[in-house]
Write a protein that holds these residues in place. Structure first.
Motif, mmCIF file in Angstrom:
data_model
loop_
_atom_site.group_PDB
_atom_site.id
_atom_site.type_symbol
_atom_site.label_atom_id
_atom_site.label_comp_id
_atom_site.label_asym_id
_atom_site.label_seq_id
_atom_site.Cartn_x
_atom_site.Cartn_y
_atom_site.Cartn_z
ATOM 1 N N HIS A 6 0.844 -1.206 0.000
ATOM 2 C CA HIS A 6 0.000 0.000 0.000
ATOM 3 C C HIS A 6 0.875 1.250 0.000
ATOM 4 C CE1 HIS A 6 -3.509 2.417 0.716
ATOM 5 N NE2 HIS A 6 -2.921 2.979 1.756
ATOM 6 N N LYS A 7 0.583 2.170 -0.914
ATOM 7 C CA LYS A 7 1.372 3.385 -1.022
ATOM 8 C C LYS A 7 0.749 4.515 -0.222
ATOM 9 C CE LYS A 7 3.419 2.346 -5.511
ATOM 10 N NZ LYS A 7 3.718 2.853 -6.867
ATOM 11 N N ARG A 8 1.471 5.620 -0.173
ATOM 12 C CA ARG A 8 1.003 6.733 0.640
ATOM 13 C C ARG A 8 -0.196 7.419 -0.009
ATOM 14 N NH1 ARG A 8 5.005 11.211 1.655
ATOM 15 N NH2 ARG A 8 3.088 12.190 2.316
ATOM 16 N N ILE A 9 -0.822 8.282 0.771
ATOM 17 C CA ILE A 9 -1.989 9.027 0.306
ATOM 18 C C ILE A 9 -1.525 10.153 -0.614
ATOM 19 C CG2 ILE A 9 -3.962 10.389 1.077
ATOM 20 C CD1 ILE A 9 -3.587 8.935 3.802
ATOM 21 N N ARG A 10 -2.268 10.375 -1.692
ATOM 22 C CA ARG A 10 -1.935 11.465 -2.609
ATOM 23 C C ARG A 10 -3.106 12.438 -2.668
ATOM 24 N NH1 ARG A 10 -1.653 11.670 -8.450
ATOM 25 N NH2 ARG A 10 -1.969 9.430 -8.551
ATOM 26 N N HIS A 11 -2.855 13.678 -2.338
ATOM 27 C CA HIS A 11 -3.866 14.727 -2.421
ATOM 28 C C HIS A 11 -3.607 15.556 -3.677
ATOM 29 C CE1 HIS A 11 -5.050 13.966 1.745
ATOM 30 N NE2 HIS A 11 -3.763 13.866 2.002
ATOM 31 N N LYS A 12 -4.664 15.871 -4.398
ATOM 32 C CA LYS A 12 -4.518 16.635 -5.640
ATOM 33 C C LYS A 12 -4.781 18.116 -5.398
ATOM 34 C CE LYS A 12 -5.554 13.154 -9.134
ATOM 35 N NZ LYS A 12 -6.385 12.870 -10.309
ATOM 36 N N ASN A 13 -3.870 18.930 -5.905
ATOM 37 C CA ASN A 13 -4.103 20.377 -5.973
ATOM 38 C C ASN A 13 -4.533 20.990 -4.642
ATOM 39 O OD1 ASN A 13 -3.686 20.045 -8.732
ATOM 40 N ND2 ASN A 13 -5.859 19.801 -9.149
ATOM 41 N N ARG A 14 -3.904 20.551 -3.566
ATOM 42 C CA ARG A 14 -4.316 21.046 -2.254
ATOM 43 C C ARG A 14 -3.585 22.359 -1.979
ATOM 44 N NH1 ARG A 14 -6.936 17.661 1.102
ATOM 45 N NH2 ARG A 14 -6.063 18.667 2.927
ATOM 46 N N LYS A 15 -4.152 23.443 -2.437
ATOM 47 C CA LYS A 15 -3.553 24.761 -2.285
ATOM 48 C C LYS A 15 -4.469 25.649 -1.465
ATOM 49 C CE LYS A 15 -1.939 28.814 -4.810
ATOM 50 N NZ LYS A 15 -1.711 29.422 -6.125
ATOM 51 N N PRO A 29 -4.517 26.493 -8.595
ATOM 52 C CA PRO A 29 -3.266 25.743 -8.383
ATOM 53 C C PRO A 29 -2.487 25.583 -9.678
ATOM 54 C CG PRO A 29 -5.126 24.656 -7.297
ATOM 55 C CD PRO A 29 -5.700 25.741 -8.154
ATOM 56 N N ALA A 30 -1.160 25.572 -9.563
ATOM 57 C CA ALA A 30 -0.317 25.513 -10.753
ATOM 58 C C ALA A 30 -0.511 24.216 -11.540
ATOM 59 C CB ALA A 30 1.151 25.669 -10.357
ATOM 60 N N ASP A 31 -0.831 23.125 -10.852
ATOM 61 C CA ASP A 31 -0.974 21.834 -11.533
ATOM 62 C C ASP A 31 -2.426 21.485 -11.838
ATOM 63 O OD1 ASP A 31 -1.645 21.599 -8.902
ATOM 64 O OD2 ASP A 31 -0.620 19.684 -8.568
ATOM 65 N N ALA A 32 -3.317 22.464 -11.746
ATOM 66 C CA ALA A 32 -4.740 22.199 -12.028
ATOM 67 C C ALA A 32 -4.937 21.926 -13.519
ATOM 68 C CB ALA A 32 -5.593 23.378 -11.584
ATOM 69 N N LEU A 33 -5.821 20.998 -13.816
ATOM 70 C CA LEU A 33 -6.096 20.624 -15.203
ATOM 71 C C LEU A 33 -7.011 21.646 -15.878
ATOM 72 C CD1 LEU A 33 -6.784 16.794 -14.668
ATOM 73 C CD2 LEU A 33 -4.636 17.888 -15.343
ATOM 74 N N THR A 69 -33.881 19.770 -17.524
ATOM 75 C CA THR A 69 -32.982 19.878 -16.365
ATOM 76 C C THR A 69 -31.557 19.734 -16.880
ATOM 77 O OG1 THR A 69 -34.620 18.957 -14.848
ATOM 78 C CG2 THR A 69 -32.320 18.871 -14.151
ATOM 79 N N HIS A 70 -30.654 20.572 -16.387
ATOM 80 C CA HIS A 70 -29.294 20.617 -16.936
ATOM 81 C C HIS A 70 -28.275 20.184 -15.870
ATOM 82 C CE1 HIS A 70 -31.023 22.986 -20.230
ATOM 83 N NE2 HIS A 70 -31.623 23.702 -19.287
ATOM 84 N N TRP A 71 -27.406 19.296 -16.293
ATOM 85 C CA TRP A 71 -26.232 18.958 -15.479
ATOM 86 C C TRP A 71 -25.005 19.430 -16.236
ATOM 87 C CZ3 TRP A 71 -23.891 13.397 -14.690
ATOM 88 C CH2 TRP A 71 -22.740 13.503 -13.890
ATOM 89 N N ILE A 72 -24.391 20.483 -15.726
ATOM 90 C CA ILE A 72 -23.175 21.029 -16.332
ATOM 91 C C ILE A 72 -21.994 20.477 -15.554
ATOM 92 C CG2 ILE A 72 -21.946 23.129 -16.981
ATOM 93 C CD1 ILE A 72 -24.645 24.605 -16.711
ATOM 94 N N ARG A 73 -21.273 19.587 -16.189
ATOM 95 C CA ARG A 73 -20.162 18.901 -15.524
ATOM 96 C C ARG A 73 -18.842 19.489 -15.978
ATOM 97 N NH1 ARG A 73 -18.698 12.403 -15.833
ATOM 98 N NH2 ARG A 73 -17.250 12.382 -14.053
ATOM 99 N N VAL A 74 -18.082 20.041 -15.042
ATOM 100 C CA VAL A 74 -16.791 20.665 -15.338
ATOM 101 C C VAL A 74 -15.699 19.799 -14.715
ATOM 102 C CG1 VAL A 74 -15.355 22.725 -15.135
ATOM 103 C CG2 VAL A 74 -17.855 22.944 -15.325
ATOM 104 N N ASN A 75 -14.868 19.192 -15.553
ATOM 105 C CA ASN A 75 -13.724 18.411 -15.084
ATOM 106 C C ASN A 75 -12.452 19.225 -15.300
ATOM 107 O OD1 ASN A 75 -15.862 16.260 -15.959
ATOM 108 N ND2 ASN A 75 -14.432 15.161 -14.633
ATOM 109 N N GLY A 76 -11.813 19.581 -14.193
ATOM 110 C CA GLY A 76 -10.641 20.451 -14.262
ATOM 111 C C GLY A 76 -11.016 21.864 -13.870
ATOM 112 N N ILE A 77 -10.179 22.489 -13.029
ATOM 113 C CA ILE A 77 -10.487 23.834 -12.535
ATOM 114 C C ILE A 77 -9.369 24.817 -12.874
ATOM 115 C CG2 ILE A 77 -11.974 23.031 -10.671
ATOM 116 C CD1 ILE A 77 -9.564 23.296 -8.793
ATOM 117 N N GLY A 78 -8.588 24.507 -13.910
ATOM 118 C CA GLY A 78 -7.406 25.308 -14.212
ATOM 119 C C GLY A 78 -7.652 26.498 -15.115
#
Length: 374
Positions: A6-15, A29-33, A69-78
């Motif tokens: 088991h590897k360590r925990i990885r948190h994404k874009n925790r700024k 965040p600089a690494d945000a997609l 009804t609308h679902w606007i899905r945004v993947n990435g916050i960069g």
């Protein structure tokens, strides 16, 4: 059962914003997609899907589908400008936009004048067995849900399948029900993660009994940290769902609240599993340390027995190793200076006496049962 590494925990874009920065500042965040936008517009009989990367994708779809009804899905916050445009278009408070891009938020549900805002923690194990902990955010308006995710992973494929199938309440339940469905999917995946981690806990526990090693303690400690991370997601998630159940907002109708109560039960169940596994991993660490301590005590016991056996033998050898002369410089006999040195077969007698002393000690230790406990 295989070894899990088991590897360590990885948190994404925790700024977190800089100290003293103006509230409502959008700091990407600089690494945000870069954002990818998919708009699902649906009603009981129709489903329209469009994809893009800018506000035109959203505005054109909403103009074209007025009774959906609308679902606007945004993947990435960069993209800070896109966030600003979304806030202006939907009339969203800057503090909400700040919470969306600062992805360290705990699960919560906030109500505003004509919309509601909620966050959750998406937790899953990737292909490298790392625990990924990232944020899901959702803005609920009448007949509209805009969700934000940090990655491009297709985390809600089951919900999309239900929308395409058009069965159940998913198409007629409104934006509040859709937000519940996404939250429930997040909770369901907690059980998938806990199932995998539970296998790792059992495997680690078996290794303690079969072949204890230092790696067991490190693996158990990493598992414990993982469960603490999941616990930090589950506890506020329970409070968030409870806030939704108690909400008087028309965005969360009574039909949706019935399903939210079921999700609340799932959250409690996940919390109980996390607590039990966390206790087991702590017990594994304690058991390993106890076994190491017992093993050390056994080793010290063996060494102590050996030392006790040789102490009288060393005493005898030390006595007869003292080189006091039997005669003085004038050749006269000194009667008190080791007369045994001139006894015939004295060496043999001494060796026999030392062996007898050692055998008597071994017999005493054996009668006491010390050898049976080694």
């Amino acid at each position: 059962m295989g070894n899990y590494h088991h590897k360590r925990i990885r948190h994404k874009n925790r700024k977190v914003n800089k100290v003293g920065e103006r509230p409502g500042t959008i700091s990407i965040p600089a690494d945000a997609l870069k954002p990818r936008i998919v708009v699902y517009s649906y009603n009981q009989t129709d489903l329209q899907v469009s994809e893009g990367t800018d506000m035109r994708t959203i505005t054109e779809q909403l103009k074209r589908c007025t009774d959906h009804t609308h679902w606007i899905r945004v993947n990435g916050i960069g993209d800070a400008q896109l966030m600003e445009d979304i806030g202006t278009f939907l009339g969203i408070n800057q503090l909400v936009l700040e919470d969306i891009v600062n992805t360290h938020q705990r699960p919560k549900f906030d109500e505003y004048d004509n919309y509601a805002f909620g966050t959750s923690r998406i937790i899953y194990l990737n292909d490298e067995n790392e625990l990924i902990n990232c944020q899901f955010s959702g803005i609920i308006k009448e007949n509209l849900l805009m969700s934000f995710e940090e990655s491009y992973d297709d985390y809600f494929s089951a919900v999309i399948t239900r929308i395409k199938a058009g069965k159940g309440l998913i198409r007629v339940g409104g934006s509040g029900y859709l937000f519940y469905a996404l939250t429930d999917t997040i909770l369901d995946n907690y059980f998938v993660v806990l199932s995998d981690l539970g296998d790792q806990v059992e495997e680690t526990e078996e290794r303690v009994y079969k072949s204890p090693s230092k790696s067991i303690m490190f693996d158990a400690q990493q598992l414990k940290r993982t469960f603490i991370t999941i616990r930090r997601a589950c506890w506020p998630e329970r409070d968030k769902i409870n806030d939704m159940i108690r909400s008087e907002s028309p965005l969360i109708n009574n039909d949706t609240k019935i399903y939210l109560r079921d999700a609340y039960d799932h959250c409690i169940q996940a919390m109980e599993i996390v607590e039990s596994y966390k206790e087991v991993t702590g017990s594994v660490i304690d058991l390993y340390l106890s076994m190491v301590s017992n093993r050390m005590n056994e080793i010290m016991k063996v060494l102590t027995i050996i030392s006790v056996i040789f102490i009288p033998l060393t005493f005898v050898a030390g006595i007869y190793g003292m080189n006091f002369s039997r005669q003085d410089t004038h050749g006269r006999i000194i009667p008190d200076n080791m007369p045994e040195l001139y006894v015939q077969h004295g060496y043999v007698y001494t060796i026999i006496a030392m062996l007898f002393i050692a055998l008597v000690q071994l017999l005493v230790f054996w009668r006491k049962g010390w050898f049976n406990k080694l």
